[in-house]
Design a protein around this motif. Structure first.
Motif, mmCIF file in Angstrom:
data_model
loop_
_atom_site.group_PDB
_atom_site.id
_atom_site.type_symbol
_atom_site.label_atom_id
_atom_site.label_comp_id
_atom_site.label_asym_id
_atom_site.label_seq_id
_atom_site.Cartn_x
_atom_site.Cartn_y
_atom_site.Cartn_z
ATOM 1 N N ALA A 128 59.336 -40.559 -40.879
ATOM 2 C CA ALA A 128 60.447 -40.859 -41.882
ATOM 3 C C ALA A 128 60.715 -42.383 -42.035
ATOM 4 O O ALA A 128 61.642 -42.864 -42.889
ATOM 5 C CB ALA A 128 61.732 -40.203 -41.329
ATOM 6 N N GLN A 220 63.852 -37.030 -47.441
ATOM 7 C CA GLN A 220 62.896 -36.414 -47.011
ATOM 8 C C GLN A 220 62.500 -35.102 -47.933
ATOM 9 O O GLN A 220 61.526 -34.687 -48.227
ATOM 10 C CB GLN A 220 63.608 -35.815 -45.859
ATOM 11 C CG GLN A 220 62.516 -34.628 -45.107
ATOM 12 C CD GLN A 220 62.901 -33.718 -43.859
ATOM 13 O OE1 GLN A 220 64.416 -34.265 -43.543
ATOM 14 N NE2 GLN A 220 62.277 -32.924 -43.356
ATOM 15 N N SER A 283 59.126 -32.072 -50.777
ATOM 16 C CA SER A 283 59.482 -32.602 -49.246
ATOM 17 C C SER A 283 58.185 -33.940 -49.187
ATOM 18 O O SER A 283 57.104 -33.836 -49.322
ATOM 19 C CB SER A 283 59.347 -31.905 -48.114
ATOM 20 O OG SER A 283 60.516 -30.930 -48.278
ATOM 21 N N ARG A 284 58.730 -35.093 -48.393
ATOM 22 C CA ARG A 284 58.000 -36.099 -48.130
ATOM 23 C C ARG A 284 57.410 -35.804 -46.917
ATOM 24 O O ARG A 284 56.523 -36.307 -46.383
ATOM 25 C CB ARG A 284 58.624 -37.520 -48.108
ATOM 26 C CG ARG A 284 58.942 -37.877 -49.713
ATOM 27 C CD ARG A 284 59.836 -39.065 -49.494
ATOM 28 N NE ARG A 284 59.621 -39.978 -51.013
ATOM 29 C CZ ARG A 284 60.549 -39.794 -51.694
ATOM 30 N NH1 ARG A 284 61.553 -39.046 -51.577
ATOM 31 N NH2 ARG A 284 60.163 -40.360 -52.953
ATOM 32 N N TRP A 285 58.117 -35.129 -46.035
ATOM 33 C CA TRP A 285 57.593 -34.791 -44.696
ATOM 34 C C TRP A 285 58.493 -33.576 -44.215
ATOM 35 O O TRP A 285 59.585 -33.436 -44.690
ATOM 36 C CB TRP A 285 57.854 -35.905 -43.641
ATOM 37 C CG TRP A 285 59.254 -36.346 -43.217
ATOM 38 C CD1 TRP A 285 59.960 -35.653 -42.367
ATOM 39 C CD2 TRP A 285 59.877 -37.083 -43.872
ATOM 40 N NE1 TRP A 285 61.171 -36.260 -42.167
ATOM 41 C CE2 TRP A 285 61.300 -37.293 -43.199
ATOM 42 C CE3 TRP A 285 59.792 -38.085 -45.082
ATOM 43 C CZ2 TRP A 285 62.241 -38.053 -43.624
ATOM 44 C CZ3 TRP A 285 60.771 -38.884 -45.318
ATOM 45 C CH2 TRP A 285 62.090 -39.015 -44.756
ATOM 46 N N GLU A 286 57.720 -32.634 -43.399
ATOM 47 C CA GLU A 286 58.336 -31.809 -42.705
ATOM 48 C C GLU A 286 57.629 -31.406 -41.462
ATOM 49 O O GLU A 286 56.679 -31.769 -41.238
ATOM 50 C CB GLU A 286 58.515 -30.218 -43.784
ATOM 51 C CG GLU A 286 59.136 -30.406 -45.041
ATOM 52 C CD GLU A 286 60.492 -30.114 -44.729
ATOM 53 O OE1 GLU A 286 60.815 -29.907 -43.535
ATOM 54 O OE2 GLU A 286 61.373 -30.229 -45.715
#
Length: 391
Positions: A128, A220, A283-286
């Motif tokens: 993030a 996110q 999402s950009r990250w998970e």
């Protein structure tokens, strides 16, 4: 110090240290403590009193203690660590389960290996961040791993991301689970009733294709990418609803094109899932997002960005239709147009998603795996958790 009865002394006590107190992490913790209460454990949740986790965990049967920690490290960190240490002494847990980066930081600094400790990142903090901040977060995770008896990841890709970052630890992969009794398919008539009962859709034609995004309005979750993509979607009458609230809410509302609606925070997302034709989460990250699993368990197709956990969420064969590169509005718009414009395709994908979710993401299986992990760590600890805590 908290006084405990003989009956309480005989039960496995788990201290969940948690920040954040909303969204998927809060849902995971609430589901876990409910299962642990049913299994005869004594779960204690220490978390900030704002947000809905404190209430939800108490309703699930956990004892809830206030731990007013901020979401990110700051000048109050020393006090947060000290308070976490006092809570641990009062609770005398057999296991500490720290959820997400901030609780993982404070909890491991407070305990430093004196109590069996599980750290669950729920997506890595360094993903993030950028620049020096990302480097510092990575350095801490490498260092903090020495005080983690087990690092629990919700997907193999999340574990691999940690290993690529140089984090050396004992790993367990336990996928997120869904309460299959709550999240289940409904009839077409019930789906139409769900849509009709949502006041926000009162002026939307009953047959209008509907995409729904469930998630905290934050960088996110990528709703800004979704709004840019929505301008390119070419499906007559289609609507997009963003369900959730968060720090980017004002910015997103100002940037929203025609056909986008905002539902705000929602305690029960099932009516929105049942009303949706597609659930989308760019999402950009998970680690492994929970909302898509819930939607699939309800028989709804999902459209995800290709971040950690996404491929592992999907049934075999759905990647071409349901997975797009992250931060790619053009690809997202193309996939949305294809799904919203083809009811037969959606129906086939939804049926396969339902079968896959119900076989692979059962909350009961997840909860049992976590309990087995606790028991393994307690059996390995010496001489006893409470004796080591009181030294």
């Amino acid at each position: 110090m908290l006084q405990r009865s003989c009956t309480e002394e005989s039960r496995l006590t788990v201290l969940h240290l948690v920040q954040p107190v909303e969204g998927g992490v809060a849902r995971v913790v609430t589901d876990l403590v409910a299962a642990q209460v049913r299994a005869g454990l004594r779960p204690v949740v220490a978390c900030p009193p704002d947000g809905w986790l404190a209430t939800g965990a108490a309703e699930a049967g956990a004892r809830v203690w206030a731990w007013p920690a901020e979401r990110v490290p700051g000048p109050r960190l020393g006090g947060e660590v000290a308070l976490a240490s006092r809570l641990v002494r009062a609770c005398a847990p057999d296991v500490i389960h720290a959820h997400s980066a901030k609780a993982g930081l404070a909890g491991r600094l407070a305990v430093r290996g004196r109590v069996p400790t599980v750290f669950q990142p729920h997506a890595w903090s360094f993903e993030a961040l950028e620049g020096r901040a990302a480097g510092l977060a990575t350095t801490w995770e490498r260092f903090g791993a020495r005080w983690s008896d087990r690092i629990v990841c919700v997907s193999e890709s999340e574990r691999r991301a940690g290993q690529r970052a140089g984090i050396a630890g004992r790993w367990s992969v336990i996928r997120n689970g869904v309460d299959l009794g709550r999240f289940r398919p409904v009839s077409p008539e019930a789906a139409r009733s769900a849509r009709a009962g949502l006041g926000l859709l009162a002026d939307v034609p009953a047959g209008a294709p509907l995409a729904v995004c469930v998630g905290r309005l934050s960088r996110q979750k990528g709703q800004d990418v979704l709004l840019r993509a929505w301008r390119r979607v070419r499906v007559p009458g289609a609507r997009l609803v963003l369900v959730g609230d968060g720090p980017c809410g004002g910015e997103l509302r100002r940037a929203a094109p025609e056909g986008v609606l905002f539902a705000g925070a929602c305690g029960d997302v099932r009516p929105w899932i049942h009303a949706a034709d597609v659930l989308v989460l760019p999402s950009r990250w998970e680690g492994m997002a929970l909302a898509p699993l819930e939607a699939m368990a309800c028989g709804r197709p999902v459209l995800l960005s290709d971040v950690d956990g996404a491929r592992e969420s999907l049934p075999p064969g759905q990647v071409p239709h349901c997975l797009v590169p992250p931060e790619d509005p053009a690809a997202l718009a193309s996939a949305l147009t294809a799904l919203l414009g083809d009811p037969a395709l959606r129906a086939g994908l939804g049926d396969a998603a339902q079968a896959h979710a119900r076989s692979a993401f059962d909350l009961t299986r997840t909860s049992r795996a976590v309990l087995r992990l606790y028991q393994e760590l307690v059996d390995q600890s010496r001489p006893t958790t409470r004796e080591r805590t009181e030294r």
